[in-house]
Design a protein around this motif. Structure first.
Motif, PDB file in Angstrom:
ATOM      1  N   ARG A  14       1.021  -1.337   0.620  1.00 58.79           N
ATOM      2  CA  ARG A  14      -0.076   0.076  -0.247  1.00 58.79           C
ATOM      3  C   ARG A  14       0.902   1.191  -0.135  1.00 58.79           C
ATOM      4  N   PHE A  15       1.848   1.033   0.220  1.00 55.51           N
ATOM      5  CA  PHE A  15       2.699   2.722   0.728  1.00 55.51           C
ATOM      6  C   PHE A  15       3.745   2.283   0.060  1.00 55.51           C
ATOM      7  N   ASP A  16       4.849   3.023  -0.116  1.00 54.20           N
ATOM      8  CA  ASP A  16       5.853   3.264  -1.052  1.00 54.20           C
ATOM      9  C   ASP A  16       7.118   3.090   0.048  1.00 54.20           C
ATOM     10  N   SER A  17       7.139   3.629   1.237  1.00 52.93           N
ATOM     11  CA  SER A  17       7.850   3.809   2.521  1.00 52.93           C
ATOM     12  C   SER A  17       6.998   3.866   3.907  1.00 52.93           C
ATOM     13  N   LEU A  18       7.430   3.581   4.772  1.00 54.71           N
ATOM     14  CA  LEU A  18       6.615   3.615   5.791  1.00 54.71           C
ATOM     15  C   LEU A  18       8.255   4.745   7.112  1.00 54.71           C
ATOM     16  N   GLN A  19       8.742   4.572   5.946  1.00 56.23           N
ATOM     17  CA  GLN A  19       9.883   6.405   6.804  1.00 56.23           C
ATOM     18  C   GLN A  19       8.271   6.772   7.179  1.00 56.23           C
ATOM     19  N   GLY A  20       8.757   7.041   8.767  1.00 62.30           N
ATOM     20  CA  GLY A  20       8.850   8.180   9.365  1.00 62.30           C
ATOM     21  C   GLY A  20       6.957   8.398   9.634  1.00 62.30           C
ATOM     22  N   LYS A  21       6.183   7.290   9.445  1.00 63.13           N
ATOM     23  CA  LYS A  21       4.662   7.038   9.480  1.00 63.13           C
ATOM     24  C   LYS A  21       4.026   6.804  10.914  1.00 63.13           C
ATOM     25  N   ARG A  22       3.834   7.372  10.910  1.00 61.85           N
ATOM     26  CA  ARG A  22       2.794   7.234  12.961  1.00 61.85           C
ATOM     27  C   ARG A  22       1.976   6.005  12.395  1.00 61.85           C
ATOM     28  N   ILE A  23       2.603   5.117  12.929  1.00 59.30           N
ATOM     29  CA  ILE A  23       1.601   3.825  13.148  1.00 59.30           C
ATOM     30  C   ILE A  23       0.584   3.338  14.311  1.00 59.30           C
ATOM     31  N   ALA A  24      -0.539   2.904  14.823  1.00 60.29           N
ATOM     32  CA  ALA A  24      -1.702   2.261  15.320  1.00 60.29           C
ATOM     33  C   ALA A  24      -1.580   1.155  15.884  1.00 60.29           C
ATOM     34  N   VAL A  25      -0.944   0.213  17.329  1.00 66.86           N
ATOM     35  CA  VAL A  25      -0.943  -0.812  17.315  1.00 66.86           C
ATOM     36  C   VAL A  25      -1.949  -1.233  18.201  1.00 66.86           C
ATOM     37  N   LEU A  26      -3.294  -1.681  17.442  1.00 69.44           N
ATOM     38  CA  LEU A  26      -4.284  -1.829  18.820  1.00 69.44           C
ATOM     39  C   LEU A  26      -3.798  -3.308  19.224  1.00 69.44           C
TER      40      LEU A  26
END
Length: 441
Positions: A303-315
């Motif tokens: 889905r994303f080219d990169s996850l660098q710097g992304k804020r990801i919520a883990v539930l």
């Protein structure tokens, strides 16, 4: 009856508390002094619905006791349960060190005829090994008979399972020993199945391997469903209506974890190897599960080219709801990779965060609610299907920076996302994009 239970881990503590609840005098033994002191006060070292309440009740009614001294527990015991851990060796086999240590303690301290019940999950042949070990080392001329009585408790519903189980399996050499263990368990009102010792040992492994197989099978079907635009939830309902299949353990997701399925499937593969049998089906089950735990990561990368710097919520962090157990949880693999990819991980679990902090990478940020976790997040990942997540107000996702959800447990019905403006990725079902308003199939 006077009963001693050695080991106060998940199996031992639940077993001891449940036996005291049906009227037996139970002494639980553990070498961890701090743990014993807490349990004497009714404080459970594990989270399990209903356990603390039953502990407190039976301590007060003087049916449940805790000690670090084996001799104190053994001195009056008619039956001794061995419920210590059998952790996984590096090669996947079961480590029997703790079981053997207890057996030697029994040999040293028991001075009257006693039945020893092995509750721990052990490879086929272990009861015979322990019987021989005790006979070779016992110091007095007493009869000590070893009986197999495997547990079939599910974490999160273990207390309920104790009183509403499908069966109690007893494997014994003598009818007398089998009858005594049957009488001990009679107040539970659960059907008893008596068999030989080696069959009882195998029943435990075979049951867990079969359930793990159902999970891996439906996950493979889910992966095909995504490619043919079918809905695995509908497929699971349809096949589950067949009484030969049944509807349990057909929930697609990101694989199984916990203390039993991963360990027991690998141990059964080792048992098969010892007798030179190549258990190809079970090998596939293990491989599928490993791949499934990484499925959300692959979906994110697609889905994303990169996850660098992304804020990801883990539930959700625990391997399943209603437990604080982090063993073999998918969150371990997933959060480690997210951090490696440069993401900022914000995590929430209602029960298991303290245990998670001991296992997960140190850079993870822990918060106290779902709302706090998803606030301004670029992406939300659902890893554990806690009720507060399953029944949350979907509008909360609109507080995210971008309302994109990857649901590893299929918590939400697709219809509920209609007009939600949430991009929703699940397992074995069509992707819902924010542009879809009335296009759900």
């Amino acid at each position: 009856m006077n009963i001693a239970v050695v080991g106060t881990g998940y199996v031992g503590l639940v077993t001891g508390v449940s036996l005291s609840e049906i009227g037996h005098q139970v002494t639980c033994i553990d070498i961890d002094a701090d743990k014993i002191e807490k349990m004497k006060k009714g404080i459970s070292p594990i989270y399990e619905p209903g356990l603390s309440e039953l502990m407190a009740k039976n301590i007060e009614e003087k049916r449940l006791f805790f000690t670090t001294k084996h001799e104190e527990g053994f001195s009056t015991a008619d039956v001794i349960y061995i419920a210590v851990g059998t952790p996984e060796n590096e090669d996947g086999s079961a480590n029997l060190t703790y079981v053997e240590v207890v057996a030697l303690k029994i040999s040293e301290l028991v001075t009257k005829n006693t039945i020893v019940v092995i509750k721990s999950t052990v490879p086929v042949g272990t009861n015979d090994l322990i019987q021989e070990l005790i006979n070779n080392h016992k110091r007095t001329d007493v009869t000590i008979e070893v009986v197999s009585n495997p547990e079939f408790l599910k974490e999160g519903s273990a207390i309920y399972d104790s009183f509403h189980g499908d069966r109690i399996v007893i494997g014994a050499r003598s009818e007398q020993a089998a009858h005594i263990i049957e009488e001990i368990n009679k107040p539970f009102g659960v059907p008893v199945y008596k068999t030989d010792i080696r069959s009882a040992e195998m029943i435990k492994y075979a049951a867990n391997a079969f359930l793990a197989t159902k999970i891996s099978f439906i996950n493979e079907i889910a992966n095909i469903c995504e490619r043919v635009n079918a809905d695995v939830e509908e497929v699971a309902k349809g096949i589950g209506m067949d009484q030969r299949i049944g509807n349990k353990f057909l929930k697609a997701g990101i694989g199984y974890g916990g203390s039993c399925f991963p360990k027991d499937t690998k141990a059964l593969l080792k048992i098969a190897g010892y007798v030179e049998y190549d258990f190809e089906l079970l090998k596939g089950v293990v491989t599928v599960n490993k791949n499934q735990q990484e499925l959300l990561l692959q979906k994110l990368k697609n889905r994303f080219d990169s996850l660098q710097g992304k804020r990801i919520a883990v539930l959700g962090l625990a391997f399943k709801p209603n437990t604080d157990d982090m063993r073999e949880a998918a969150s371990i693999v997933i959060t480690e990779e997210l951090v490696k990819q440069g993401a900022q991980v914000v995590a929430y679990d209602p029960i298991s965060m303290e245990n998670a902090k001991k296992l997960l990478v140190s850079s993870i940020i822990y918060v106290n609610s779902v709302e706090e976790a998803i606030q301004n997040a670029d992406v939300a990942l659902i890893l554990t299907e806690w009720d507060e997540i399953k029944y949350m107000n979907l509008d909360l996702f609109k507080t995210m920076k971008t309302p994109i959800v990857f649901d590893g447990r299929n918590c939400f019905e697709l219809d509920s996302l209609k007009d939600s403006m949430i991009e929703y990725h699940s397992i074995g079902r069509p992707v819902i994009t924010r542009e879809m308003t009335n296009a759900l199939i």
